[in-house]
Design a protein around this motif. Sequence first.
Motif, PDB file in Angstrom:
ATOM      1  N   ASP A  49     -30.427 -23.598 -20.483  1.00 47.18           N
ATOM      2  CA  ASP A  49     -29.737 -23.965 -19.240  1.00 47.18           C
ATOM      3  C   ASP A  49     -30.643 -24.806 -18.342  1.00 47.18           C
ATOM      4  O   ASP A  49     -30.198 -25.782 -17.725  1.00 47.18           O
ATOM      5  CB  ASP A  49     -29.265 -22.703 -18.503  1.00 47.18           C
ATOM      6  CG  ASP A  49     -28.198 -21.930 -19.284  1.00 47.18           C
ATOM      7  OD1 ASP A  49     -27.530 -22.551 -20.148  1.00 47.18           O
ATOM      8  OD2 ASP A  49     -28.047 -20.718 -19.063  1.00 47.18           O
ATOM      9  N   PHE A  50     -31.923 -24.451 -18.274  1.00 50.92           N
ATOM     10  CA  PHE A  50     -32.915 -25.210 -17.504  1.00 50.92           C
ATOM     11  C   PHE A  50     -33.049 -26.625 -18.063  1.00 50.92           C
ATOM     12  O   PHE A  50     -33.078 -27.608 -17.314  1.00 50.92           O
ATOM     13  CB  PHE A  50     -34.265 -24.474 -17.573  1.00 50.92           C
ATOM     14  CG  PHE A  50     -35.412 -25.165 -16.875  1.00 50.92           C
ATOM     15  CD1 PHE A  50     -35.620 -24.982 -15.512  1.00 50.92           C
ATOM     16  CD2 PHE A  50     -36.297 -25.970 -17.579  1.00 50.92           C
ATOM     17  CE1 PHE A  50     -36.690 -25.606 -14.867  1.00 50.92           C
ATOM     18  CE2 PHE A  50     -37.365 -26.597 -16.940  1.00 50.92           C
ATOM     19  CZ  PHE A  50     -37.554 -26.407 -15.575  1.00 50.92           C
ATOM     20  N   SER A  51     -33.092 -26.725 -19.383  1.00 51.95           N
ATOM     21  CA  SER A  51     -33.233 -28.034 -20.039  1.00 51.95           C
ATOM     22  C   SER A  51     -32.015 -28.913 -19.771  1.00 51.95           C
ATOM     23  O   SER A  51     -32.142 -30.119 -19.523  1.00 51.95           O
ATOM     24  CB  SER A  51     -33.430 -27.863 -21.546  1.00 51.95           C
ATOM     25  OG  SER A  51     -34.617 -27.135 -21.802  1.00 51.95           O
ATOM     26  N   ALA A  52     -30.832 -28.301 -19.824  1.00 55.42           N
ATOM     27  CA  ALA A  52     -29.612 -29.053 -19.541  1.00 55.42           C
ATOM     28  C   ALA A  52     -29.615 -29.558 -18.104  1.00 55.42           C
ATOM     29  O   ALA A  52     -29.279 -30.718 -17.833  1.00 55.42           O
ATOM     30  CB  ALA A  52     -28.389 -28.175 -19.797  1.00 55.42           C
ATOM     31  N   HIS A 112     -32.188 -30.217 -16.205  1.00 52.69           N
ATOM     32  CA  HIS A 112     -33.241 -31.208 -15.940  1.00 52.69           C
ATOM     33  C   HIS A 112     -33.268 -32.355 -16.959  1.00 52.69           C
ATOM     34  O   HIS A 112     -34.175 -33.192 -16.935  1.00 52.69           O
ATOM     35  CB  HIS A 112     -34.607 -30.513 -15.899  1.00 52.69           C
ATOM     36  CG  HIS A 112     -34.768 -29.586 -14.731  1.00 52.69           C
ATOM     37  ND1 HIS A 112     -35.149 -30.020 -13.478  1.00 52.69           N
ATOM     38  CD2 HIS A 112     -34.555 -28.247 -14.614  1.00 52.69           C
ATOM     39  CE1 HIS A 112     -35.179 -28.998 -12.643  1.00 52.69           C
ATOM     40  NE2 HIS A 112     -34.826 -27.905 -13.303  1.00 52.69           N
ATOM     41  N   GLY A 113     -32.296 -32.378 -17.853  1.00 52.86           N
ATOM     42  CA  GLY A 113     -32.234 -33.477 -18.818  1.00 52.86           C
ATOM     43  C   GLY A 113     -33.364 -33.474 -19.840  1.00 52.86           C
ATOM     44  O   GLY A 113     -33.814 -34.536 -20.284  1.00 52.86           O
ATOM     45  N   ILE A 114     -33.824 -32.286 -20.204  1.00 53.45           N
ATOM     46  CA  ILE A 114     -34.927 -32.188 -21.170  1.00 53.45           C
ATOM     47  C   ILE A 114     -34.376 -32.088 -22.589  1.00 53.45           C
ATOM     48  O   ILE A 114     -33.560 -31.217 -22.891  1.00 53.45           O
ATOM     49  CB  ILE A 114     -35.803 -30.954 -20.879  1.00 53.45           C
ATOM     50  CG1 ILE A 114     -36.472 -31.072 -19.506  1.00 53.45           C
ATOM     51  CG2 ILE A 114     -36.867 -30.777 -21.973  1.00 53.45           C
ATOM     52  CD1 ILE A 114     -37.162 -29.806 -19.045  1.00 53.45           C
ATOM     53  N   THR A 115     -34.824 -32.995 -23.444  1.00 57.40           N
ATOM     54  CA  THR A 115     -34.533 -32.911 -24.879  1.00 57.40           C
ATOM     55  C   THR A 115     -35.811 -33.285 -25.614  1.00 57.40           C
ATOM     56  O   THR A 115     -36.771 -33.774 -25.010  1.00 57.40           O
ATOM     57  CB  THR A 115     -33.420 -33.894 -25.306  1.00 57.40           C
ATOM     58  OG1 THR A 115     -33.813 -35.225 -24.922  1.00 57.40           O
ATOM     59  CG2 THR A 115     -32.089 -33.557 -24.667  1.00 57.40           C
ATOM     60  N   ALA A 116     -35.819 -33.067 -26.925  1.00 57.03           N
ATOM     61  CA  ALA A 116     -36.944 -33.539 -27.730  1.00 57.03           C
ATOM     62  C   ALA A 116     -36.727 -35.008 -28.077  1.00 57.03           C
ATOM     63  O   ALA A 116     -35.592 -35.484 -28.116  1.00 57.03           O
ATOM     64  CB  ALA A 116     -37.047 -32.701 -29.009  1.00 57.03           C
ATOM     65  N   ASP A 117     -37.815 -35.723 -28.315  1.00 56.92           N
ATOM     66  CA  ASP A 117     -37.720 -37.090 -28.845  1.00 56.92           C
ATOM     67  C   ASP A 117     -37.627 -36.940 -30.358  1.00 56.92           C
ATOM     68  O   ASP A 117     -38.525 -36.371 -30.984  1.00 56.92           O
ATOM     69  CB  ASP A 117     -38.962 -37.903 -28.480  1.00 56.92           C
ATOM     70  CG  ASP A 117     -39.076 -38.134 -26.977  1.00 56.92           C
ATOM     71  OD1 ASP A 117     -38.197 -37.663 -26.234  1.00 56.92           O
ATOM     72  OD2 ASP A 117     -40.052 -38.780 -26.549  1.00 56.92           O
ATOM     73  N   ILE A 118     -36.543 -37.427 -30.943  1.00 59.18           N
ATOM     74  CA  ILE A 118     -36.277 -37.102 -32.348  1.00 59.18           C
ATOM     75  C   ILE A 118     -36.062 -38.327 -33.231  1.00 59.18           C
ATOM     76  O   ILE A 118     -35.787 -39.432 -32.744  1.00 59.18           O
ATOM     77  CB  ILE A 118     -35.040 -36.178 -32.493  1.00 59.18           C
ATOM     78  CG1 ILE A 118     -33.750 -36.923 -32.078  1.00 59.18           C
ATOM     79  CG2 ILE A 118     -35.220 -34.907 -31.688  1.00 59.18           C
ATOM     80  CD1 ILE A 118     -32.474 -36.275 -32.587  1.00 59.18           C
ATOM     81  N   GLU A 119     -36.203 -38.092 -34.515  1.00 56.76           N
ATOM     82  CA  GLU A 119     -35.778 -39.037 -35.542  1.00 56.76           C
ATOM     83  C   GLU A 119     -34.740 -38.304 -36.380  1.00 56.76           C
ATOM     84  O   GLU A 119     -35.044 -37.281 -36.999  1.00 56.76           O
ATOM     85  CB  GLU A 119     -36.961 -39.463 -36.406  1.00 56.76           C
ATOM     86  CG  GLU A 119     -36.597 -40.480 -37.481  1.00 56.76           C
ATOM     87  CD  GLU A 119     -37.801 -40.978 -38.279  1.00 56.76           C
ATOM     88  OE1 GLU A 119     -37.615 -41.302 -39.461  1.00 56.76           O
ATOM     89  OE2 GLU A 119     -38.926 -41.024 -37.726  1.00 56.76           O
ATOM     90  N   LEU A 120     -33.508 -38.796 -36.351  1.00 52.44           N
ATOM     91  CA  LEU A 120     -32.411 -38.143 -37.065  1.00 52.44           C
ATOM     92  C   LEU A 120     -32.419 -38.576 -38.530  1.00 52.44           C
ATOM     93  O   LEU A 120     -32.505 -39.766 -38.834  1.00 52.44           O
ATOM     94  CB  LEU A 120     -31.082 -38.514 -36.407  1.00 52.44           C
ATOM     95  CG  LEU A 120     -29.856 -37.671 -36.745  1.00 52.44           C
ATOM     96  CD1 LEU A 120     -30.056 -36.216 -36.319  1.00 52.44           C
ATOM     97  CD2 LEU A 120     -28.609 -38.244 -36.076  1.00 52.44           C
ATOM     98  N   ILE A 121     -32.363 -37.591 -39.440  1.00 50.51           N
ATOM     99  CA  ILE A 121     -32.472 -37.901 -40.872  1.00 50.51           C
ATOM    100  C   ILE A 121     -31.347 -37.237 -41.672  1.00 50.51           C
ATOM    101  O   ILE A 121     -30.851 -36.184 -41.280  1.00 50.51           O
ATOM    102  CB  ILE A 121     -33.839 -37.440 -41.444  1.00 50.51           C
ATOM    103  CG1 ILE A 121     -33.999 -35.909 -41.293  1.00 50.51           C
ATOM    104  CG2 ILE A 121     -34.994 -38.180 -40.793  1.00 50.51           C
ATOM    105  CD1 ILE A 121     -35.157 -35.315 -42.077  1.00 50.51           C
ATOM    106  N   PRO A 122     -30.968 -37.827 -42.810  1.00 52.71           N
ATOM    107  CA  PRO A 122     -30.057 -37.129 -43.724  1.00 52.71           C
ATOM    108  C   PRO A 122     -30.837 -36.043 -44.469  1.00 52.71           C
ATOM    109  O   PRO A 122     -32.063 -36.127 -44.599  1.00 52.71           O
ATOM    110  CB  PRO A 122     -29.592 -38.226 -44.680  1.00 52.71           C
ATOM    111  CG  PRO A 122     -30.689 -39.233 -44.649  1.00 52.71           C
ATOM    112  CD  PRO A 122     -31.325 -39.166 -43.298  1.00 52.71           C
ATOM    113  N   ILE A 123     -30.144 -35.040 -44.974  1.00 49.92           N
ATOM    114  CA  ILE A 123     -30.846 -33.905 -45.585  1.00 49.92           C
ATOM    115  C   ILE A 123     -31.582 -34.290 -46.867  1.00 49.92           C
ATOM    116  O   ILE A 123     -32.617 -33.698 -47.186  1.00 49.92           O
ATOM    117  CB  ILE A 123     -29.894 -32.700 -45.804  1.00 49.92           C
ATOM    118  CG1 ILE A 123     -30.713 -31.415 -45.986  1.00 49.92           C
ATOM    119  CG2 ILE A 123     -28.932 -32.965 -46.967  1.00 49.92           C
ATOM    120  CD1 ILE A 123     -29.939 -30.132 -45.781  1.00 49.92           C
TER     121      ILE A 123
END
Length: 361
Positions: free
Chosen positions: A315-318, A320-331
């Motif tokens: 809820d805190f992350s939502a 304050h707009g906190i997310t991880a910096d990610i690289e989205l990959i297929p499995i």
Amino acid sequence: MAAKSLESEHPIKAYGYAAHDTTGTFSPVTFSRRVTGEKDVRFKVLYCGVCHSDLHYAKNEWGVTTYPVIPGHEIVGVVTEVGSKVEKFKVGDKVGVGCLVGSCRSCESCSSDCEQFCPTQTLTYGVPNFDGTQAYGGYSDHMISDEHFVLRWPENLPLDSGAPLLCAGITTYSPLRYFGLDKPGMKVGVVGLGGLGHVAVKMAKAFGADVTVFSTTAAKKQEAIEGLKADHFINSRDEEEMKAAASTLDGIIDTVSGNHPIVPLLGALKPNGKLVLLGAPEKPVELAAFALILGRKIVAGSAIGGLKETQEMLDFSAKHGITADIELIPIDYVNTAMDRLLKSDVRYRFVIDVANSLKAE
């Protein structure tokens, strides 16, 4: 365990990616999950983060792996079925499951919302479940868990880049809160700028801290200051920079799991300062007693949080707009991703796009 029993162990067919030996190589597997119990929530997995623990488990580097292992404890999805006594969730809800899927619910730790310290906790994968069968994680098409260990996903938190918060988020949020480093104006150091470190910077900044990043990689200065909005950057190999930082920080969150000296970091703490270890280096940490005694300093450790605190963190992350910096990959990229993770070649977390890439064999 033979593939036949893996498939027929439970009534509900499931698909995933498993490692079968210490090479840690993943391949598609058909397995099975239990029938939905009265307090169970079943959900389709949409995304699953790749944590460094997954790599350790896949290669049995901690000596506790039972094969085949299906990792994944940063799992986000949408509810497809709920048991008759489930109160918190309904079909169609967006949910998450982190590092725990079970605990005794009656010990002192569980009673104080610290299920992560329960001596009979059930991790999300790699250990026996409450029924004695193996627990399988989020590198799979669907997941099932008792509702107590399922988290409500905030409406405005992205599912893909939010997934790693279920491990990296709570692992950094929890010590900042517990050790009182969550007040505006606190001077907080973050050691290491990887999967945990970059989230630690974001969490500390959201609490209003003045944040200093320590790294042995001078090239990360721009990422730290411009990308993550840290206030200061120190090359921890530079003696002059370390000397200038002496007695400036209220606390330090050390996210590095490689072997590294901690006494120089203790020097950067003010009296009564706290150095909190989140990484688990292979060799024992060397510690000079005087480095603690002369400033009444503390070296502590911290892992994840309990379910109540993990929900708070989401809820805190939502908010304050906190997310991880990610690289989205297929499995089917997961073996390459593990090789790259080993070389720290990711900014900063891989997330598997499970729903769009895992096909039933």
